[in-house]
Scaffold this active site. Structure first.
Site, short mmCIF file in Angstrom:
data_model
loop_
_atom_site.label_atom_id
_atom_site.label_comp_id
_atom_site.label_asym_id
_atom_site.label_seq_id
_atom_site.Cartn_x
_atom_site.Cartn_y
_atom_site.Cartn_z
N VAL A 241 0.95 -1.12 -0.14
CA VAL A 241 0.04 -0.14 0.04
C VAL A 241 0.64 1.43 0.05
O VAL A 241 0.72 2.39 -0.73
CB VAL A 241 -1.00 -0.17 1.17
CG1 VAL A 241 -0.16 -0.13 2.60
CG2 VAL A 241 -1.87 1.28 1.32
N ALA A 242 1.92 1.22 0.63
CA ALA A 242 2.70 2.52 1.05
C ALA A 242 3.40 2.78 -0.55
O ALA A 242 3.32 4.19 -0.96
CB ALA A 242 3.97 2.29 1.93
N THR B 212 0.47 -6.35 2.60
CA THR B 212 -0.61 -5.67 2.27
C THR B 212 -1.53 -6.70 1.73
O THR B 212 -2.78 -6.67 2.42
CB THR B 212 -0.63 -4.50 1.16
OG1 THR B 212 0.29 -3.46 1.90
CG2 THR B 212 -1.97 -3.81 1.09
N ALA C 174 -3.84 -8.38 4.38
CA ALA C 174 -4.58 -7.77 5.60
C ALA C 174 -5.82 -8.25 5.46
O ALA C 174 -6.53 -8.28 4.54
CB ALA C 174 -4.37 -6.26 5.44
N GLY D 199 -8.36 -7.61 8.54
CA GLY D 199 -9.56 -6.65 9.53
C GLY D 199 -9.92 -5.57 8.81
O GLY D 199 -11.14 -5.43 8.53
N GLU E 280 -12.48 -3.37 16.44
CA GLU E 280 -11.65 -4.38 16.72
C GLU E 280 -10.95 -4.01 18.07
O GLU E 280 -11.31 -2.88 18.57
CB GLU E 280 -10.41 -4.33 15.66
CG GLU E 280 -10.50 -5.14 14.38
CD GLU E 280 -9.66 -4.98 13.34
OE1 GLU E 280 -9.45 -5.96 12.64
OE2 GLU E 280 -8.95 -4.06 13.46
N HIS F 132 0.65 -10.64 16.85
CA HIS F 132 -1.02 -10.94 16.94
C HIS F 132 -1.47 -12.05 17.61
O HIS F 132 -0.61 -13.14 17.61
CB HIS F 132 -1.14 -11.10 15.28
CG HIS F 132 -2.88 -10.68 15.08
ND1 HIS F 132 -3.68 -11.68 15.57
CD2 HIS F 132 -3.29 -9.74 14.50
CE1 HIS F 132 -4.83 -11.37 15.15
NE2 HIS F 132 -4.60 -10.21 14.46
N ARG G 293 -3.81 -5.82 22.15
CA ARG G 293 -3.03 -6.83 21.59
C ARG G 293 -1.86 -7.41 22.33
O ARG G 293 -1.67 -8.68 22.47
CB ARG G 293 -2.43 -6.56 20.20
CG ARG G 293 -3.37 -6.60 19.11
CD ARG G 293 -2.73 -6.76 17.93
NE ARG G 293 -3.87 -6.43 16.78
CZ ARG G 293 -3.73 -6.42 15.34
NH1 ARG G 293 -2.59 -6.18 14.99
NH2 ARG G 293 -4.68 -6.37 14.77
N HIS H 261 3.67 -9.97 13.73
CA HIS H 261 2.89 -9.43 13.18
C HIS H 261 3.31 -8.04 12.40
O HIS H 261 3.15 -8.03 11.24
CB HIS H 261 1.45 -9.35 13.97
CG HIS H 261 0.38 -8.81 12.93
ND1 HIS H 261 0.01 -9.49 11.94
CD2 HIS H 261 -0.43 -7.74 13.27
CE1 HIS H 261 -1.10 -9.04 11.29
NE2 HIS H 261 -1.29 -7.92 12.24
N ARG I 70 0.87 -0.87 17.90
CA ARG I 70 -0.11 -0.36 16.72
C ARG I 70 -1.45 -0.72 17.31
O ARG I 70 -1.89 -1.73 17.62
CB ARG I 70 0.47 -0.90 15.48
CG ARG I 70 -0.58 -0.57 14.59
CD ARG I 70 0.02 -0.81 13.29
NE ARG I 70 0.00 -2.42 12.98
CZ ARG I 70 -1.05 -3.05 12.69
NH1 ARG I 70 -2.12 -2.48 12.06
NH2 ARG I 70 -0.84 -4.28 12.58
N SER J 114 -2.40 0.29 10.03
CA SER J 114 -1.33 0.21 9.09
C SER J 114 -1.58 0.38 7.59
O SER J 114 -0.62 1.12 6.93
CB SER J 114 -0.57 -1.11 9.34
OG SER J 114 -1.63 -2.13 9.28
#
Ligand code: SIN
Length: 547
Positions: A29-30, A57, A60, A62, A127, A243, A289, A350, A385, A390
């Site tokens: 994604v970045a 990415t 992912a 969630g 979440e 995670h 988490r 994670h 995080r 993310s």
């Protein structure tokens, strides 16, 4: 392609090179966001180690957190992110991320991103540690692949070239300036140079440092290690997120069971079938988490089992299948029907909150080198995080790093050297048992430097690392697996030494000998740098307070 041994000892002159204005290392994604932003600003090239769509990415599940719900606000999203970060987030960075993320999510929708909806309204899930339902998702639990699809379509429309199966081995730095990267060409097995006026490092995560991970096999921490070798400041490398719920089904690879499952009502039970989370935290299954991961480790110790179970049955048979289709299919494929029985799970590595230190435009301490996404550390996530932040980070900082790189090229005259020498690539007979060494090391990291750390074990790892690194460097490296092993050792070294140096427990970093946070260390970050002492590699760590 010719590689000429140079007159300088053990350097190769690389005569095969190509050039561009902006080199983007990584296709998650970045990286894709950065490339899209830069498309009409010069010649852009995206480099990916594997196939173009293989990145963290894509896995992912969630979703993506965005304060777009009726009962939500950027104030609440900021507050939750800061609370999860345990005193280590930079407020300015958190605020700009949650605010700038909203128009970027809207832009995704305009580009055809298919978020799940109830009727015409966006469907938000919850979440852990979120005070509102704010997680957007696609195809139930396939948000990451929809992200890759949407952004890759855009990249294609903009005619941005992607060079896949090309692992970046090292950054090219000359006179203190980053001028591209040395790349291993999979087809020829040779090192090539890609010269670039600015490099955006968006190479993703490092989960493969550990035997247990939710990450795909490409996540060997290459960007972290390359930047470290090039002299970048590496911030907060002790903060690795585990995670709580990765499935551990017999004969199956590890597979994430999204936190959204607990957000929608899934319960954790131990091997005796008893719920246990309410004994550890008032928010039970929706505690942060790190709390859930440690509670699971403790339950496994207490019951003598190496797993606990996630009971999805409270969601109802239809909801399981409809809301979590990928998880449902995966479990079925390996003989467990989550509608009938709880799924065996345990924690796994994670996400890295630490990384290459950058400012809010992705600038690093090396001119010409920009970083964004998981490989970077903007102090957005602090010590832990918040779930689903993310993808948002990737969107916001991919675009910001691109703007940083653009501004750099507006101000600087960058020219390329006539000759390129590279010391790192040294064909050899090959490292003996490269795969076996890697497996053994990842297991050691899992046993000695994971959810609960003990200084004696960490010190043992430091000693072993010294020997392994020497062996590797003296043998010479030329294959992908050998460079990955080097990267994993160096990233391990950063993690372990940073963990030893942080004399407290905070967020995801938990030391058995110092189980509580030290209030005097809140806001104090650690910066690690590459150094050589007595002819050997050494990690130098300094403390800074910037929050
Ligand atoms: C999950 O779906 O549980 C992972 C989401 C995240 O790590 O942000």
């Amino acid at each position: 392609m010719k590689q000429v041994p140079a007159s300088r000892s053990s350097s190769l002159e690389i005569s095969d090179s190509l050039s561009c204005d902006y080199l983007i290392i990584g296709g998650g994604v970045a990286g894709l966001s950065a490339a899209i932003e830069l498309a009409d600003k010069g010649k852009v090239l995206i480099l990916t180690k594997d196939s173009a769509d293989e990145s963290n990415t894509g896995y992912a599940q969630g979703g993506i957190a965005a304060a777009l719900g009726r009962e939500d606000s950027t104030y609440l999203h900021t507050k939750d992110t800061m609370a999860a970060g345990a005193g280590m987030c930079r407020h300015e960075v958190v605020l700009l991320t949650v605010e700038e993320g909203i128009p970027l999510v809207r832009r995704l929708i305009k580009w055809g991103f298919k978020f799940d909806r109830i009727g015409r309204r966006l469907d938000f899930t919850r979440e852990a540690a979120h005070s509102a339902r704010r997680i957007l998702h696609a195809y139930g639990d396939a948000t990451g692949s929809e992200m890759v699809r949407t952004l890759s379509d855009r990249v294609q429309k903009l005619n941005i070239p992607v060079k896949s199966f090309s692992m970046a081995l090292d950054l090219l730095v000359k006179d203190g300036r980053c001028l591209g990267a040395v790349v291993l060409d999979a087809a020829s097995g040779q090192a090539k140079a890609v010269l670039a006026k600015a490099v955006v490092l968006a190479s993703g995560g490092l989960g493969m440092v550990y035997a247990e991970t939710s990450n795909p096999t490409v996540a060997t921490g290459d960007g972290f290690a390359m930047a470290y070798r090039a002299g970048a400041e590496m911030a907060d490398m002790e903060f690795i997120q585990f995670h709580p719920t990765t499935s551990c089904l017999p004969g199956a690879p590890r597979f994430l069971i999204s936190e959204a499952v607990r957000g929608e009502g899934g319960k954790l039970v131990n091997a005796r079938g008893a719920r246990f989370m309410s004994g550890y935290h008032p928010q039970a299954e929706l505690a942060p988490r790190d709390v859930v991961s440690r509670a699971i480790v403790e339950e496994m110790r207490r019951t003598g089992e190496d797993q606990v179970y996630l009971d999805m049955r409270p969601l109802g048979r239809e909801r399981i299948k409809q809301r979590f289709p990928s998880i449902y299919r995966f479990c079925q494929q390996y003989g467990v029907d989550p509608r009938e029985q709880p799924v065996p799970v345990r924690p796994s590595a994670h996400f890295s909150m630490g990384g290459v230190r950058t400012d809010i435009y992705g600038r690093t301490n090396i001119p010409g080198l920009f970083a964004c996404g998981e490989v970077a550390c903007t102090f957005l996530h602090g010590a832990n995080r918040l779930a689903s932040n993310s993808l948002l980070e990737g969107l916001v900082f991919g675009s910001r790093a691109a703007r940083g790189a653009m501004a750099y090229l507006e101000e600087e005259e960058v020219s390329f050297p006539d000759k390129i020498f590279y010391r790192g690539f040294k064909p050899s007979g090959g490292i003996e048992d490269c795969d076996a060494r890697l497996d053994k090391w990842r297991q050691r990291m899992w046993e000695g430097a994971a959810v609960v750390k003990e200084p004696r074990e960490l010190r043992k790892l430091v000693r072993l690392l010294g020997k392994e690194l020497e062996m590797l460097i003296s043998s010479g490296l030329s294959k992908k697996e050998e460079f990955e092993l080097l990267n994993i050792y160096q990233v391990s070294s950063l993690i372990v030494q940073s963990a030893l140096k942080r004399m407290e427990s905070r967020g995801s970093h938990f030391r058995k000998d110092l189980p509580r946070p030290d209030p005097a260390l809140a806001g104090w970050h650690q910066l690690a740098r590459y150094a050589r002492k007595r002819g050997k590699e050494a990690v130098v760590i300094e403390r800074i307070n910037i929050t």
